[in-house]
Design a protein around this motif. Structure first.
Motif, PDB file in Angstrom:
ATOM      1  N   CYS A 225       0.836  -1.204   0.000  1.00 37.12           N
ATOM      2  CA  CYS A 225       0.000   0.000   0.000  1.00 37.12           C
ATOM      3  C   CYS A 225       0.875   1.259   0.000  1.00 37.12           C
ATOM      4  CB  CYS A 225      -0.922  -0.001   1.213  1.00 37.12           C
ATOM      5  SG  CYS A 225      -2.066   1.397   1.182  1.00 37.12           S
TER       6      CYS A 225
ATOM      7  N   CYS B 279      -0.868   3.170   6.483  1.00 33.17           N
ATOM      8  CA  CYS B 279      -1.829   2.065   6.372  1.00 33.17           C
ATOM      9  C   CYS B 279      -1.477   0.947   7.354  1.00 33.17           C
ATOM     10  CB  CYS B 279      -1.818   1.532   4.945  1.00 33.17           C
ATOM     11  SG  CYS B 279      -2.966   0.165   4.695  1.00 33.17           S
TER      12      CYS B 279
ATOM     13  N   SER C 243      -1.794  -2.075   7.054  1.00 28.02           N
ATOM     14  CA  SER C 243      -1.235  -3.279   6.425  1.00 28.02           C
ATOM     15  C   SER C 243       0.287  -3.345   6.565  1.00 28.02           C
ATOM     16  CB  SER C 243      -1.633  -3.348   4.938  1.00 28.02           C
ATOM     17  OG  SER C 243      -1.019  -2.311   4.207  1.00 28.02           O
TER      18      SER C 243
ATOM     19  N   CYS D 235      -7.374   0.145  -1.418  1.00 29.17           N
ATOM     20  CA  CYS D 235      -6.826  -0.713  -0.367  1.00 29.17           C
ATOM     21  C   CYS D 235      -7.957  -1.217   0.537  1.00 29.17           C
ATOM     22  CB  CYS D 235      -5.800   0.075   0.438  1.00 29.17           C
ATOM     23  SG  CYS D 235      -5.107  -0.866   1.812  1.00 29.17           S
TER      24      CYS D 235
ATOM     25  N   CYS E 184      -6.971   0.533   4.390  1.00 26.87           N
ATOM     26  CA  CYS E 184      -7.138   1.976   4.661  1.00 26.87           C
ATOM     27  C   CYS E 184      -8.224   2.587   3.776  1.00 26.87           C
ATOM     28  CB  CYS E 184      -5.813   2.719   4.499  1.00 26.87           C
ATOM     29  SG  CYS E 184      -5.162   2.756   2.822  1.00 26.87           S
TER      30      CYS E 184
HETATM   31 ZN   LIG Z   1      -3.756   0.795   2.648  1.00 28.87          ZN
END
Ligand SMILES: [Zn+2]
Length: 154
Positions: free
Chosen positions: A109, A114, A116, A138, A141
């Motif tokens: 990302c 984010c 992730s 994404c 986010c």
């Molecule tokens: Zn993201």
């Protein structure tokens, strides 16, 4: 014009030819799929004239057979690309790429905040096309990004 294309890009015995890549995206595709990391012979044609006076890039990778999954990832960069699988100098299979609905794991990302990046999760993006541009949203986010913001695979 067709002759020019044939003469500037050498034929290969076995492997994959990616044709109809938008000019300028060929180098990104080489990087994204890490095609230059191996020892196989790669022939790249940039800014070749195609029949309809457009310019295109073309990539030929010897001894590499693109999977359907790779071909679909390719669609992010070259939605109109064709993938030709070559065996003994003949095209044995030819298909158009199709955009996947989702892409997992391969992309990171672009949003540095984010979640992730901090959690042990696989990245996950929903693919959409807006005004002929590919956008990736994404799952974590929920931000949308143009494919241009994504870096190559690690
Ligand atoms: Zn993201």
């Amino acid at each position: 014009m067709m002759m020019e294309t044939k003469m500037t890009v050498e034929a290969i015995a076995h492997g994959t030819v990616i044709d109809h890549i938008p000019a300028g995206q060929g180098v990104r595709i080489l990087r994204f799929f890490q095609l230059t990391d191996g020892n196989e012979r790669i022939t790249v044609g940039l800014n070749l004239r195609s029949g309809d006076s457009q310019v295109k890039d073309i990539i030929k990778v010897e001894n590499n057979v693109f999977t359907a999954e790779q071909a679909n990832q390719l669609a992010l960069f070259a939605p109109n690309a064709t993938v030709n699988l070559i065996d003994n100098y003949q095209v044995v299979d030819k298909f158009h790429v199709t955009l996947p609905e989702q892409i997992s794991s391969v992309l990171s990302c672009p949003n540095s905040n984010c979640i992730s990046h901090d959690e042990p999760v696989n990245s996950r993006f929903f693919v959409a096309v807006k005004h002929e541009k590919v956008k990736l949203k994404c799952h974590y986010c929920e931000k949308s990004f143009s494919e241009r913001l994504f870096k190559e695979l690690k």
